[in-house]
Design a protein around this motif. Structure first.
Motif, PDB file in Angstrom:
ATOM      1  N   ALA A   3      43.032  36.398  28.265  1.00 46.79           N
ATOM      2  CA  ALA A   3      43.574  35.298  27.473  1.00 46.79           C
ATOM      3  C   ALA A   3      43.933  34.103  28.349  1.00 46.79           C
ATOM      4  CB  ALA A   3      44.823  35.768  26.713  1.00 46.79           C
ATOM      5  N   ALA A   4      44.276  34.359  29.605  1.00 48.91           N
ATOM      6  CA  ALA A   4      44.747  33.297  30.497  1.00 48.91           C
ATOM      7  C   ALA A   4      43.596  32.485  31.094  1.00 48.91           C
ATOM      8  CB  ALA A   4      45.559  33.915  31.626  1.00 48.91           C
ATOM      9  N   GLN A  85      48.040  24.212  40.882  1.00 47.58           N
ATOM     10  CA  GLN A  85      47.881  23.961  39.442  1.00 47.58           C
ATOM     11  C   GLN A  85      46.437  24.223  39.008  1.00 47.58           C
ATOM     12  OE1 GLN A  85      49.088  19.892  38.867  1.00 47.58           O
ATOM     13  NE2 GLN A  85      51.151  20.235  39.676  1.00 47.58           N
ATOM     14  N   ALA A  86      45.508  23.898  39.914  1.00 50.79           N
ATOM     15  CA  ALA A  86      44.084  24.099  39.632  1.00 50.79           C
ATOM     16  C   ALA A  86      43.362  24.137  40.964  1.00 50.79           C
ATOM     17  CB  ALA A  86      43.534  22.949  38.788  1.00 50.79           C
ATOM     18  N   ILE A 110      42.114  35.256  44.392  1.00 55.85           N
ATOM     19  CA  ILE A 110      41.656  34.231  43.440  1.00 55.85           C
ATOM     20  C   ILE A 110      41.331  34.877  42.094  1.00 55.85           C
ATOM     21  CG2 ILE A 110      39.832  32.545  42.932  1.00 55.85           C
ATOM     22  CD1 ILE A 110      39.723  31.932  45.944  1.00 55.85           C
ATOM     23  N   ARG A 111      40.639  36.020  42.128  1.00 53.18           N
ATOM     24  CA  ARG A 111      40.297  36.714  40.876  1.00 53.18           C
ATOM     25  C   ARG A 111      41.558  36.996  40.064  1.00 53.18           C
ATOM     26  NH1 ARG A 111      38.122  41.359  42.786  1.00 53.18           N
ATOM     27  NH2 ARG A 111      36.049  40.416  42.949  1.00 53.18           N
ATOM     28  N   GLN A 112      42.559  37.514  40.740  1.00 51.11           N
ATOM     29  CA  GLN A 112      43.801  37.881  40.061  1.00 51.11           C
ATOM     30  C   GLN A 112      44.528  36.647  39.521  1.00 51.11           C
ATOM     31  OE1 GLN A 112      46.480  39.753  42.769  1.00 51.11           O
ATOM     32  NE2 GLN A 112      48.070  40.103  41.213  1.00 51.11           N
ATOM     33  N   ARG A 117      46.873  35.132  35.905  1.00 53.59           N
ATOM     34  CA  ARG A 117      47.952  34.143  35.946  1.00 53.59           C
ATOM     35  C   ARG A 117      47.518  32.781  35.403  1.00 53.59           C
ATOM     36  NH1 ARG A 117      51.324  35.090  40.692  1.00 53.59           N
ATOM     37  NH2 ARG A 117      52.112  33.025  40.159  1.00 53.59           N
ATOM     38  N   GLY A 118      46.240  32.691  34.975  1.00 53.65           N
ATOM     39  CA  GLY A 118      45.791  31.451  34.328  1.00 53.65           C
ATOM     40  C   GLY A 118      45.570  30.277  35.263  1.00 53.65           C
TER      41      GLY A 118
END
Ligand code: CA
Ligand code: CA
Lengths: 240, 240
Positions: A3-4, A85-86, A110-112, A117-118
Motif C-alpha cells: 500500500a505504501a 523524502q524521495a 532501499i527495498r524495505q 515505509r513509502g
C-alpha cells in the motif's frame, strides 16, 4: 500488499529535442506534490563522476523548486536514505549501478524503505532497471559484474527502458531489441514491459499506470506481445 | 608463447545478402586446409535448439566438403573435444553460452586444448566473445548469469562483434555502441577490437591479422581509437 509503494519509473531521462528530465516534468511535479517532497536524494552511481552527475540533476530540478542532494556526499548512507523524502536513481550503466548498490549494502534497505515505509522512488533508465525484479533486460554493456542480477524487486516483472522498435530495412545482423527480449522470455517465461523513450510507469500502491505520449509494448510470458496506450491500467502486472 | 594457437574469430555468421557463413568461406577453407581439418565439432549452446542449430551449420559446411558433428550429441564431451580436429562455437546469446561452458566444466579444457595442443578454434559472434579474455564487451542481453564474466582467454584483449558505427542522425537516447565501448575502456583500461560485420580476426601462433572487406576499429586503453584496414597486422594486441 504494498500500500505504501510510490514509484515513477522513466524509460529515459532525455527525449530528443528537450532538456534533461524536461519531458517528465509534469509527472515529477504531480508525484512530488502528492508526497509533499521538497528535497530529492540523488543516487549517482550509474555514471563515474558522481559530483558532476548530481549537479546535472540539480540544474534540472532546482528551477522547478526542488533541492537535490547527492547520496555519495553523505557520511552515513543508511541514515540519509532513511531520512529522505524521495530518491532519484539516475541512468548510466545498469551493471555498474547494481554492483555499487550491493557493494554499499543498500539493496535490502532501499527495498524495505520503498515497500514498507513509502519512500518515494524515481528511476530513469538504469535506475528503472534496478527497480524491477532483475537486470536481465537491461540494454547496457556488462562492464561490471554484480554478485547477482537480482535487483530491488520493487515490481515483480522486468522492464526494458529505451525500448526501440525493430528497424524494418536494417542490414545489420545483430539481434533486434524484440529478438533480445524474446530470448529473455524464452529462458525465463516472464513478462517484460518495453517502455519507449518518453514514457514512464507510475506505481502507487497496487495501481500501475502508463504515462507519457507513446504506447508501451508488453512481451508476455507466453511469447506474444500486446501494445498499451498512454494512461492504460497496468496494475495486473503487479500480480505477475 | 602460444605457438600452437590457431583461431578464426568472426564478427558474425551472416552478412546482409549472403547465406550462413558464406562471406567467410574462403577464410574457413584456407584455415581448414592448412590444418587438414575434415570434421568440425560444433558447439551449439548459444541458442536453445541444439539439434536445429547443428543442422544449420551442417547445411552450410557439408557442401564445402566438411563433416559437422554436434558436441551436445557426444556422450563424453571432454573426449570429443580432445579428439576433435577443429571446433566451431556458434553465436546466439553470449551469457547463455558462457554459462553452459562453465556448467559443463569445459572452460579450462578448451583453453588448454587450444593454447597447448593446437586445437583449431573458430568462433562467430558470441563464440568470438567467449574466445577472448572476458564477455564484458558482448552486445547481448544478460538473460543468463554465468559464475564469472571471465572467458576462455584465447586472446588477452576484448572483442566487440557486430561492431556498428554510430548513426549520425539518430533521435534515440540510449548509448551508441561507441559510448558503450568507451564505458568499458573507462572502467577497465583495456583495449577492445570492434569487428564490423564481414570481418574476422585470424590468430596463428603469435601472429594476428584482420580479414574481410572492411576496417576494424580499435578502442585503445587510453581512450583513443584507431582504424585498421583489411590484412592489417594486429599481432601487437596479443601482447596486451
Ligand atoms: Ca545505459
Ligand atoms: Ca547475440
Amino acid at each position: 500488499m504494498c500500500a505504501a509503494r510510490s514509484l515513477l519509473l522513466l524509460s529515459s531521462s532525455r527525449l530528443h529535442g528537450s532538456n534533461y528530465l524536461e519531458h517528465a516534468r509534469g509527472q515529477l511535479e504531480e508525484l512530488f506534490r502528492a508526497k509533499n517532497v521538497k528535497t530529492v536524494l540523488f543516487v549517482p552511481y550509474a555514471l563515474p563522476d558522481h559530483d558532476k552527475y548530481t549537479q546535472l540533476v540539480r540544474d534540472a530540478l532546482q528551477p522547478w523548486g526542488y533541492n537535490v542532494e547527492g547520496l555519495h556526499t553523505k557520511p552515513n548512507h543508511s541514515l540519509a536514505l532513511t531520512e529522505a523524502q524521495a530518491i532519484f536513481v539516475g541512468g548510466g550503466n545498469t551493471f555498474v549501478l547494481l554492483s555499487k548498490l550491493y557493494e554499499l549494502q543498500l539493496v535490502d534497505l532501499i527495498r524495505q524503505l520503498v515497500l514498507e515505509r513509502g519512500l518515494t522512488y524515481v528511476g530513469s533508465s538504469a535506475g528503472t532497471n534496478v527497480a524491477t525484479r532483475s537486470i536481465h533486460t537491461t540494454n547496457d554493456m556488462p562492464v561490471a559484474q554484480p554478485p547477482t542480477f537480482e535487483a530491488l524487486g520493487l515490481v515483480p516483472f522486468n522492464i526494458n527502458p529505451h525500448y526501440l522498435d525493430p528497424e524494418l530495412n536494417s542490414q545489420h545482423k545483430g539481434e533486434t531489441r524484440d529478438e533480445r527480449l524474446s530470448e529473455f522470455v524464452a529462458y525465463h517465461k516472464r513478462p517484460v514491459l518495453g517502455l519507449r523513450e518518453g514514457t514512464s510507469l507510475s506505481v502507487q500502491g497496487d495501481q500501475a499506470k502508463l504515462l507519457g505520449c507513446r504506447n508501451a509494448k508488453l512481451f508476455k510470458a507466453d511469447g506474444t506481445t500486446v501494445e498499451y496506450e498512454p494512461e492504460a491500467d497496468l496494475s495486473f502486472l503487479l500480480k505477475s
